[in-house]
Write a protein that holds these residues in place. Structure first.
Motif, PDB file in Angstrom:
ATOM      1  N   LEU A  99       0.830  -1.141   0.011  1.00  0.00           N
ATOM      2  CA  LEU A  99       0.038  -0.018  -0.102  1.00  0.00           C
ATOM      3  C   LEU A  99       0.802   1.274  -0.051  1.00  0.00           C
ATOM      4  O   LEU A  99       0.274   2.471  -0.090  1.00  0.00           O
ATOM      5  N   ARG A 100       2.281   0.878   0.195  1.00  0.00           N
ATOM      6  CA  ARG A 100       3.216   2.163  -0.184  1.00  0.00           C
ATOM      7  C   ARG A 100       3.035   3.237   1.232  1.00  0.00           C
ATOM      8  O   ARG A 100       2.927   4.516   0.872  1.00  0.00           O
ATOM      9  N   PRO A 207     -11.670  11.283  -2.616  1.00  0.00           N
ATOM     10  CA  PRO A 207     -11.809   9.943  -2.106  1.00  0.00           C
ATOM     11  C   PRO A 207     -11.279   8.863  -2.989  1.00  0.00           C
ATOM     12  O   PRO A 207     -11.231   9.011  -4.054  1.00  0.00           O
ATOM     13  N   TYR A 208     -10.960   7.949  -2.411  1.00  0.00           N
ATOM     14  CA  TYR A 208     -10.369   6.741  -3.141  1.00  0.00           C
ATOM     15  C   TYR A 208     -10.397   5.348  -2.559  1.00  0.00           C
ATOM     16  O   TYR A 208     -10.784   5.342  -1.192  1.00  0.00           O
ATOM     17  N   THR A 209     -10.250   4.304  -3.075  1.00  0.00           N
ATOM     18  CA  THR A 209     -10.452   2.969  -2.663  1.00  0.00           C
ATOM     19  C   THR A 209      -8.781   2.499  -2.474  1.00  0.00           C
ATOM     20  O   THR A 209      -7.995   2.675  -3.370  1.00  0.00           O
ATOM     21  N   LEU A 210      -8.442   1.902  -1.075  1.00  0.00           N
ATOM     22  CA  LEU A 210      -7.083   1.565  -0.881  1.00  0.00           C
ATOM     23  C   LEU A 210      -7.126   0.136  -0.625  1.00  0.00           C
ATOM     24  O   LEU A 210      -7.934  -0.340   0.184  1.00  0.00           O
ATOM     25  N   GLY A 211      -6.310  -0.740  -1.369  1.00  0.00           N
ATOM     26  CA  GLY A 211      -6.409  -2.226  -1.095  1.00  0.00           C
ATOM     27  C   GLY A 211      -7.404  -2.983  -1.689  1.00  0.00           C
ATOM     28  O   GLY A 211      -7.991  -3.738  -1.121  1.00  0.00           O
ATOM     29  N   SER A 212      -7.793  -2.473  -3.067  1.00  0.00           N
ATOM     30  CA  SER A 212      -8.857  -3.113  -3.621  1.00  0.00           C
ATOM     31  C   SER A 212      -8.593  -4.417  -4.207  1.00  0.00           C
ATOM     32  O   SER A 212      -6.958  -4.658  -4.315  1.00  0.00           O
TER      33      SER A 212
ATOM     34  N   ALA B  13       0.255   4.799  -7.464  1.00  0.00           N
ATOM     35  CA  ALA B  13       0.764   4.019  -6.765  1.00  0.00           C
ATOM     36  C   ALA B  13       0.174   3.449  -5.610  1.00  0.00           C
ATOM     37  O   ALA B  13      -0.603   3.860  -4.983  1.00  0.00           O
ATOM     38  N   GLY B  14       0.587   2.115  -5.483  1.00  0.00           N
ATOM     39  CA  GLY B  14       0.091   1.360  -3.997  1.00  0.00           C
ATOM     40  C   GLY B  14      -1.475   0.973  -4.052  1.00  0.00           C
ATOM     41  O   GLY B  14      -2.068   1.332  -3.036  1.00  0.00           O
ATOM     42  N   ASP B  15      -1.985   0.458  -4.976  1.00  0.00           N
ATOM     43  CA  ASP B  15      -3.002  -0.196  -5.047  1.00  0.00           C
ATOM     44  C   ASP B  15      -4.201   0.769  -4.818  1.00  0.00           C
ATOM     45  O   ASP B  15      -5.007   0.667  -3.947  1.00  0.00           O
ATOM     46  N   LEU B  16      -3.991   1.986  -5.209  1.00  0.00           N
ATOM     47  CA  LEU B  16      -5.035   3.023  -4.927  1.00  0.00           C
ATOM     48  C   LEU B  16      -5.873   3.339  -6.098  1.00  0.00           C
ATOM     49  O   LEU B  16      -5.624   3.318  -7.418  1.00  0.00           O
ATOM     50  N   LEU B  17      -7.225   3.056  -6.058  1.00  0.00           N
ATOM     51  CA  LEU B  17      -8.367   3.150  -7.051  1.00  0.00           C
ATOM     52  C   LEU B  17      -9.124   4.503  -6.792  1.00  0.00           C
ATOM     53  O   LEU B  17      -9.642   4.617  -5.819  1.00  0.00           O
ATOM     54  N   GLU B  18      -9.143   5.093  -7.667  1.00  0.00           N
ATOM     55  CA  GLU B  18     -10.109   6.303  -7.739  1.00  0.00           C
ATOM     56  C   GLU B  18     -11.599   5.953  -7.290  1.00  0.00           C
ATOM     57  O   GLU B  18     -11.829   5.064  -7.757  1.00  0.00           O
ATOM     58  N   ALA B  19     -12.157   6.906  -6.543  1.00  0.00           N
ATOM     59  CA  ALA B  19     -13.742   6.610  -6.118  1.00  0.00           C
ATOM     60  C   ALA B  19     -14.437   6.479  -7.479  1.00  0.00           C
ATOM     61  O   ALA B  19     -14.101   7.047  -8.439  1.00  0.00           O
ATOM     62  N   GLY B  20     -15.441   5.808  -7.217  1.00  0.00           N
ATOM     63  CA  GLY B  20     -16.691   5.944  -8.107  1.00  0.00           C
ATOM     64  C   GLY B  20     -16.582   4.689  -9.216  1.00  0.00           C
ATOM     65  O   GLY B  20     -17.116   4.629 -10.326  1.00  0.00           O
TER      66      GLY B  20
END
Ligand code: SF4
Ligand code: SF4
Lengths: 394, 99
Positions: A99-100, A207-212, B13-20
């Protein structure tokens, strides 16, 4: 800058570094011989010397999990552990790196069970060598203190963003009081600066999702990013080591050379044993023997290019491992150092000494014995035994 | 969905996925039961709206407007949470529902 000279154990030195860093969150669980770091730090919290949110958890797995959560939320988060504690964290170590998250963790090296043992060897952190964490080893309290401070900067650097552990040798450094210099609180504060992550989970505006879930189509790219970040880290470690030296008078690189450049035989070792080996080098030099030493500080990233260059001129190199890979070949440090030298045209003969497991004593005579064996190898060109276990009874 | 897959140099970087991203994922294709909303009975308490795991219940001016079948996966939670005296949502087998 006036010098603040103090007497501190390795644990006290790391706790003081943490007090000065003043992390937003510390989540930790006690484990010998690292307990004291957390205990001292919890006193700082109780006394109001830090503004840290201190989270008491029920295991090291939870300690690392809570630290990951805090770091992901966007604050500076730390934890401390040793041995079985690090082993229990193992799953979460990979997650912190993946996850850095720039978590900094003081780690006190101790053997892993079984048999149960509380004393020093490096098997615990060697078991975490492929987790994607930076690993920096210290020779004494001073280095432990300096390394923890620098690692905050290294991990949080925009081109790095990976977690890092700073180690000391259990009991040998952690509980041994030594002279060291402390930097003033405000100077540490200026040196480490404020932590302002570009993205953080509590940023409700972005907002964002982390660790999907990350399957066949993206997992490889994310691991590649981590590998690439580790490649970038070496340069940053050198920059920050230099800046630290310019500011506070103690320069740091990947390693420290001790009478290495004109040496014919040399030892490569990490941690407190380097201090003992320096005494032996001095004694041998007085006798006119061209003995040298390379104390490796940074094991992850592994500075293979620089090591190969520094070691190329030697006739014989002894790599001393305070851990065993139990792979029927050699210790982890030996495997990697030897591989780093493979591309050299002229390379030294290389032998391995596995020593000090479970806190087994390593003294001047034993290290002198290693140099004597290297002299024999230099003379005869023959290696009687590639991998040796130093100080074990038959 | 035919988006270009990003390489490691462009990917955040780092398994980050934008929302939505759930917008791209039409969970409606999973549905075997369809919720039927009865406007007459509904008191617009919006409990169903709060509970729907896929934000499929569309509200306008404080009233349930429709159930978005592109995302409604037919879990039936809305029908369960609708107050027992109201029962404004009934689940109907998909193949028996009006197309
Ligand atoms: S059935 Fe489930 S997904 Fe569909 S509207 Fe009701 S709660 Fe939402
Ligand atoms: S829970 Fe039932 S009554 Fe309340 S808004 Fe939803 S459908 Fe209407």
């Amino acid at each position: 800058m006036s010098k603040n000279i103090v007497a501190k154990t390795g644990n006290e030195a790391m706790a003081e570094a943490m007090r000065q860093i003043n992390p937003d969150v510390v989540a930790a669980y006690p484990i010998t011989p690292a307990t004291e770091v957390v205990q001292l730090f919890s006193q700082f919290v109780a006394d109001g010397n830090v503004k840290t949110d201190f989270v008491t958890v029920e295991s090291e797995h939870s300690a690392m999990s809570a630290t990951i959560g805090a770091s992901a939320a966007g604050v500076r988060a730390m934890t401390v552990t040793s041995s079985q504690g690090l082993a229990l964290m193992n799953e979460m170590l990979y997650i912190a790196a993946g996850l850095r998250l720039p978590i900094v963790m003081p780690e006190v090296n101790r053997a892993l069970s079984s048999p149960i043992n509380i004393h020093c060897d490096h098997s615990d952190t060697m078991g975490a060598r492929d987790t994607g964490w930076i690993q920096i080893y210290s020779e004494n309290s001073q280095e432990a203190y300096d390394n923890v401070l620098q690692t905050v900067r290294i991990c949080e650097h925009a081109q790095v963003k990976i977690p890092g552990m700073v180690t000391t040798d259990g009991f040998i450094i952690s509980h041994c009081m030594e002279r060291m210099e402390m930097i003033a609180d405000n100077e540490v504060k200026n040196f480490i600066g404020e932590y302002r992550p570009e993205r953080y989970l509590l940023d409700i505006k972005k907002p964002y999702t982390l660790g999907s879930l990350d399957l066949q189509d993206y997992f490889f790219e994310h691991r590649m990013q981590l590998a690439q970040a580790m490649c970038n880290t070496g340069k940053i470690i050198l920059e920050i080591g230099k800046e630290f030296g310019d500011k506070f008078g103690r320069k740091y690189g990947f390693y420290e050379k001790y009478h290495l450049d004109d040496a014919e035989i040399a030892i490569l070792v990490m941690g407190s044993t380097a201090g003992t080996a320096k005494v032996v080098v001095d004694q041998l030099r007085e006798k006119g023997i061209k003995a040298g030493l390379l104390k490796l500080r940074v094991f992850r990233p592994f500075p293979y290019r620089e090591l190969a260059q520094e070691l190329a001129h030697l006739k014989v190199l002894a790599v001393m491992d305070r851990a065993d890979s139990i792979d029927s070949f050699g210790g982890p440090l030996f495997d990697e150092v030897r591989s780093a030298m493979y591309d050299l045209k002229d390379k030294p003969q290389t032998v391995n000494y596995i020593f000090g497991l479970g806190g087994r004593e390593i003294n001047l005579e034993m290290i002198e014995g290693v140099y004597t064996q290297m002299q024999d190898i230099a003379k005869t060109g023959e290696i009687p035994q590639r991998v040796n276990y130093l100080g074990v009874r038959e | 969905m035919n988006k270009k897959k990003l390489g490691y140099k462009e990917l955040p970087a780092g398994d980050l996925l934008e929302a939505g991203t759930a917008l791209d994922f039409e969970t409606g294709s999973w549905r075997s039961d369809r919720p039927i909303h009865d406007e007459e009975k509904c008191i617009n308490c919006l409990i169903c709206w709060a509970y729907c795991p896929d934000s499929a219940i569309k509200v306008e001016d404080g009233k349930v407007k429709e159930i978005d079948l592109r995302y409604c996966k037919g879990c039936g939670i809305c029908a369960q949470v609708c107050p027992p005296k109201i029962k404004a949502i009934t689940m109907v087998e998909e193949n028996k529902a009006e197309k």
